[in-house]
Scaffold this motif. Structure first.
Motif, short mmCIF file in Angstrom:
data_model
loop_
_atom_site.label_atom_id
_atom_site.label_comp_id
_atom_site.label_asym_id
_atom_site.label_seq_id
_atom_site.Cartn_x
_atom_site.Cartn_y
_atom_site.Cartn_z
N ALA A 125 -10.50 8.33 -7.24
CA ALA A 125 -10.49 9.67 -7.83
C ALA A 125 -10.07 10.73 -6.83
N SER A 126 -10.52 10.61 -5.57
CA SER A 126 -10.29 11.72 -4.65
C SER A 126 -10.38 11.34 -3.18
N GLU A 127 -9.89 10.14 -2.83
CA GLU A 127 -9.93 9.75 -1.42
C GLU A 127 -8.84 10.49 -0.63
N THR A 128 -8.98 10.53 0.68
CA THR A 128 -8.10 11.32 1.54
C THR A 128 -6.68 10.74 1.59
N PRO A 129 -5.66 11.54 1.25
CA PRO A 129 -4.26 11.06 1.32
C PRO A 129 -3.93 10.56 2.73
N GLY A 130 -3.23 9.43 2.79
CA GLY A 130 -2.82 8.87 4.07
C GLY A 130 -3.90 8.08 4.77
N LEU A 131 -5.13 8.17 4.27
CA LEU A 131 -6.24 7.42 4.86
C LEU A 131 -6.87 6.54 3.77
N GLY A 132 -8.04 6.94 3.29
CA GLY A 132 -8.71 6.15 2.26
C GLY A 132 -7.88 5.93 1.01
N ALA A 133 -7.02 6.91 0.69
CA ALA A 133 -6.19 6.79 -0.51
C ALA A 133 -5.24 5.61 -0.45
N ASN A 134 -5.04 5.05 0.74
CA ASN A 134 -4.12 3.92 0.89
C ASN A 134 -4.63 2.63 0.24
N ILE A 135 -5.87 2.64 -0.25
CA ILE A 135 -6.33 1.46 -0.99
C ILE A 135 -5.50 1.26 -2.25
N ALA A 136 -4.85 2.32 -2.72
CA ALA A 136 -4.03 2.24 -3.93
C ALA A 136 -2.60 1.78 -3.64
N GLU A 137 -2.31 1.48 -2.37
CA GLU A 137 -0.96 1.06 -1.99
C GLU A 137 -0.86 -0.46 -1.90
N LYS A 138 0.33 -0.99 -2.16
CA LYS A 138 0.54 -2.43 -2.19
C LYS A 138 0.20 -3.15 -0.88
N PRO A 139 0.55 -2.60 0.29
CA PRO A 139 0.23 -3.33 1.54
C PRO A 139 -1.24 -3.68 1.67
N PHE A 140 -2.13 -2.80 1.23
CA PHE A 140 -3.56 -3.12 1.27
C PHE A 140 -3.93 -4.12 0.19
N GLN A 141 -3.47 -3.91 -1.01
CA GLN A 141 -3.84 -4.76 -2.14
C GLN A 141 -3.31 -6.19 -2.01
N GLU A 142 -2.12 -6.33 -1.44
CA GLU A 142 -1.51 -7.66 -1.34
C GLU A 142 -2.23 -8.57 -0.36
#
Length: 239
Positions: free
Chosen positions: A153-170
């Protein structure tokens, strides 16, 4: 009517408030169906993301219907309470997780990807600043992760928000949620260079430790509800 009187100003204000309230209510009602459809479509896209299905430029609703072949609503004992895609889709996992474990109705989406069965379960938790959620897709052994999708909902861009990016999820693909003794342990999210005992792990987000640990906690708390379901293989358990 004398427009200079206070009574005129009061009546005018009341009329304007009523008119504006009516218009807002009308617009809200008119758009409600479209808003609901957009929310449902977004949910379908998230589930497709967990299945590693590229829906960009395609009809995501049609793809969902193609790949999601069934839906199960189970309890914590892995008993099937309902077998319906619609019933499964409509469950709000955060509400279920607020109930005692034995009273929860847990959704399981059943997919067919290139002739192979996949199971998708809902995830819900919290990060540094707000809610986290997502979906985890498992192979037919109900142990090996096929794909993961996380959002926030509101994690910090470039930091915690990166959980929504493919490199972390993959990183989660191919990890196992059961240990060698077939016991549920989930997957750890660790700071690079550190090790978790007794479970497989992925690297957390650099500079996003709290959000990373939020994902780890979300995984455990969301998946442990399905413990008995995971113990049942497709050969020996309920399908």
């Amino acid at each position: 009517m004398n427009t200079n009187k206070n009574s005129y100003t009061l009546i005018y204000s009341i009329v304007m408030v009523v008119v504006v309230a009516f218009l807002l209510s009308f617009v809200s009602s008119a758009l409600k169906e479209r808003q609901t459809a957009n929310v449902e479509l977004d949910k379908k896209k998230q589930i497709l993301n967990a299945l590693q299905i590229d829906w960009a430029g395609q009809d995501a609703g049609a793809l969902f219907d193609k790949y999601i072949v069934n839906g199960l609503v189970i309890n914590s004992d892995a008993k099937v309470l309902k077998e319906s895609k619609d019933a499964t889709f409509n469950i709000e996992i955060t509400k279920e997780m607020s109930k005692p474990l034995e009273q929860r109705e847990l959704p399981v989406f059943v997919a067919d990807v290139d002739g192979e069965t996949k199971y998708i379960v809902n995830l819900a938790g919290s990060g540094l600043w707000g809610a986290l959620w997502g979906y985890l897709a498992l192979d037919s052994d109900r142990n090996t992760i096929y794909g993961a999708y996380f959002s926030h909902a509101s994690e910090t861009p470039g930091l915690g928000a990166n959980i929504a990016e493919k490199p972390f999820q993959e990183q989660f693909k191919g990890k196992h949620i059961l240990n060698s003794a077939n016991e549920f342990v989930s997957v750890a999210v660790m700071k690079a260079g550190t090790r978790a005992d007794g479970m497989e792990q992925v690297d957390g987000i650099s500079g996003g430790t709290i959000t990373s640990k939020g994902v780890e906690t979300m995984l455990y708390n969301s998946l442990v509800q399905y413990d008995k379901f995971f113990q049942q293989t497709t050969e020996g358990g309920n399908n």
